[in-house]
Design a protein around this motif. Structure first.
Motif, short mmCIF file in Angstrom:
data_model
loop_
_atom_site.label_atom_id
_atom_site.label_comp_id
_atom_site.label_asym_id
_atom_site.label_seq_id
_atom_site.Cartn_x
_atom_site.Cartn_y
_atom_site.Cartn_z
N UNK A 1 -6.11 28.06 42.64
CA UNK A 1 -6.43 29.20 43.50
C UNK A 1 -7.28 30.23 42.76
N UNK A 2 -7.45 30.07 41.47
CA UNK A 2 -8.18 30.98 40.57
C UNK A 2 -7.54 32.37 40.46
N UNK A 3 -6.29 32.52 40.91
CA UNK A 3 -5.58 33.80 40.77
C UNK A 3 -5.41 34.18 39.30
N UNK A 4 -5.38 33.18 38.44
CA UNK A 4 -5.19 33.44 37.00
C UNK A 4 -6.29 34.33 36.44
N UNK A 5 -7.48 34.28 37.03
CA UNK A 5 -8.61 35.06 36.48
C UNK A 5 -8.35 36.55 36.50
N UNK A 6 -7.60 37.03 37.49
CA UNK A 6 -7.28 38.45 37.57
C UNK A 6 -6.27 38.85 36.50
N UNK A 7 -5.55 37.89 35.95
CA UNK A 7 -4.51 38.17 34.96
C UNK A 7 -4.96 38.02 33.52
N UNK A 8 -6.16 37.48 33.29
CA UNK A 8 -6.62 37.25 31.92
C UNK A 8 -6.82 38.58 31.21
N UNK A 9 -6.25 38.67 30.02
CA UNK A 9 -6.44 39.86 29.18
C UNK A 9 -7.66 39.61 28.32
N UNK A 10 -8.65 40.47 28.46
CA UNK A 10 -9.94 40.31 27.79
C UNK A 10 -10.54 38.97 28.20
N UNK A 11 -11.06 38.23 27.25
CA UNK A 11 -11.58 36.89 27.54
C UNK A 11 -10.72 35.89 26.80
N UNK A 12 -10.30 34.86 27.47
CA UNK A 12 -9.46 33.86 26.84
C UNK A 12 -10.08 32.48 26.99
N UNK A 13 -10.66 31.98 25.90
CA UNK A 13 -11.23 30.64 25.91
C UNK A 13 -10.13 29.59 26.09
N UNK A 14 -8.92 29.87 25.60
CA UNK A 14 -7.81 28.94 25.76
C UNK A 14 -7.45 28.79 27.24
N UNK A 15 -7.31 29.90 27.95
CA UNK A 15 -6.97 29.86 29.37
C UNK A 15 -8.06 29.15 30.16
N UNK A 16 -9.31 29.48 29.89
CA UNK A 16 -10.41 28.86 30.64
C UNK A 16 -10.51 27.36 30.35
N UNK A 17 -10.31 26.96 29.10
CA UNK A 17 -10.36 25.53 28.76
C UNK A 17 -9.20 24.79 29.42
N UNK A 18 -8.01 25.39 29.41
CA UNK A 18 -6.86 24.79 30.08
C UNK A 18 -7.11 24.69 31.58
N UNK A 19 -7.61 25.76 32.18
CA UNK A 19 -7.88 25.76 33.63
C UNK A 19 -8.92 24.71 33.99
N UNK A 20 -9.96 24.59 33.20
CA UNK A 20 -10.99 23.57 33.46
C UNK A 20 -10.39 22.17 33.41
N UNK A 21 -9.52 21.92 32.44
CA UNK A 21 -8.90 20.61 32.31
C UNK A 21 -8.00 20.32 33.50
N UNK A 22 -7.15 21.27 33.87
CA UNK A 22 -6.25 21.08 35.01
C UNK A 22 -7.06 20.90 36.28
N UNK A 23 -8.09 21.72 36.47
CA UNK A 23 -8.92 21.62 37.67
C UNK A 23 -9.57 20.24 37.76
N UNK A 24 -10.07 19.74 36.65
CA UNK A 24 -10.71 18.43 36.65
C UNK A 24 -9.68 17.33 36.93
N UNK A 25 -8.49 17.45 36.34
CA UNK A 25 -7.44 16.46 36.60
C UNK A 25 -7.05 16.43 38.07
N UNK A 26 -7.06 17.57 38.72
CA UNK A 26 -6.59 17.67 40.10
C UNK A 26 -7.67 17.45 41.14
N UNK A 27 -8.93 17.46 40.75
CA UNK A 27 -9.99 17.34 41.74
C UNK A 27 -10.88 16.12 41.55
N UNK A 28 -10.87 15.54 40.38
CA UNK A 28 -11.73 14.38 40.12
C UNK A 28 -11.25 13.20 40.95
N UNK A 29 -12.17 12.48 41.54
CA UNK A 29 -11.81 11.38 42.43
C UNK A 29 -11.36 10.13 41.68
#
Length: 154
Positions: free
Chosen positions: A63-91
């Protein structure tokens, strides 16, 4: 150089719409997606598979709600989110969690390289890192008075 890529066991993933509950009891809405083993990283892949099957966490990421909760910039959160998103959307196929592994290694040197590690230690580090970077609290609560009466010193 990392060892050659080898796909791990494929996993069922959720439908794209985060509001639709996962249908784990039937094949409808399921796809088979694997995680590429970056050397000897099956410990990391097993943790990612478990977290990617946690409905509340997946909904929060998709839902990308996590983006509103990120403190400063978090490469860890974005890398984790990208991985989860790809796992859940890749055909079909495999997901290569290289960016996430690199970010984990940058923040926790014990996970640098391609040797076997303890899955529980990685899970603890990853959840702690995500919690710290997504924590909405701006100040930590006072430790005074935090103990229940039966545990407080006399």
């Amino acid at each position: 150089d990392p060892p050659p890529y080898r796909p791990t066991v494929a996993m069922p993933t959720r439908e794209l719409a985060p509001s639709v509950p996962a249908r784990m009891s039937s094949d409808a809405g399921r796809r088979m997606i694997g995680l590429t083993n970056l050397g000897n990283t099956c410990f990391m892949n097993s943790i990612l598979q478990c977290l990617a099957c946690t409905p509340e966490l997946v909904d929060y990421i998709l839902s990308t709600k996590y983006r509103a909760d990120i403190r400063n910039h978090s490469a860890l959160v974005e890398a984790f989110a990208d991985t989860v998103r790809e796992l859940c959307t890749k055909a079909v196929g495999t997901v290569v969690p290289h960016r996430l592994k690199s970010e984990i290694g940058r923040r926790a040197p014990q996970f640098v390289g391609y040797s076997q590690q303890d899955a529980q230690e990685l899970l603890r580090f990853l959840l702690d890192g995500l919690h710290e970077d997504l924590n909405r609290a701006t100040t930590k609560p006072s430790q005074i008075g935090m103990l229940p009466d039966d545990l407080a010193p006399d």
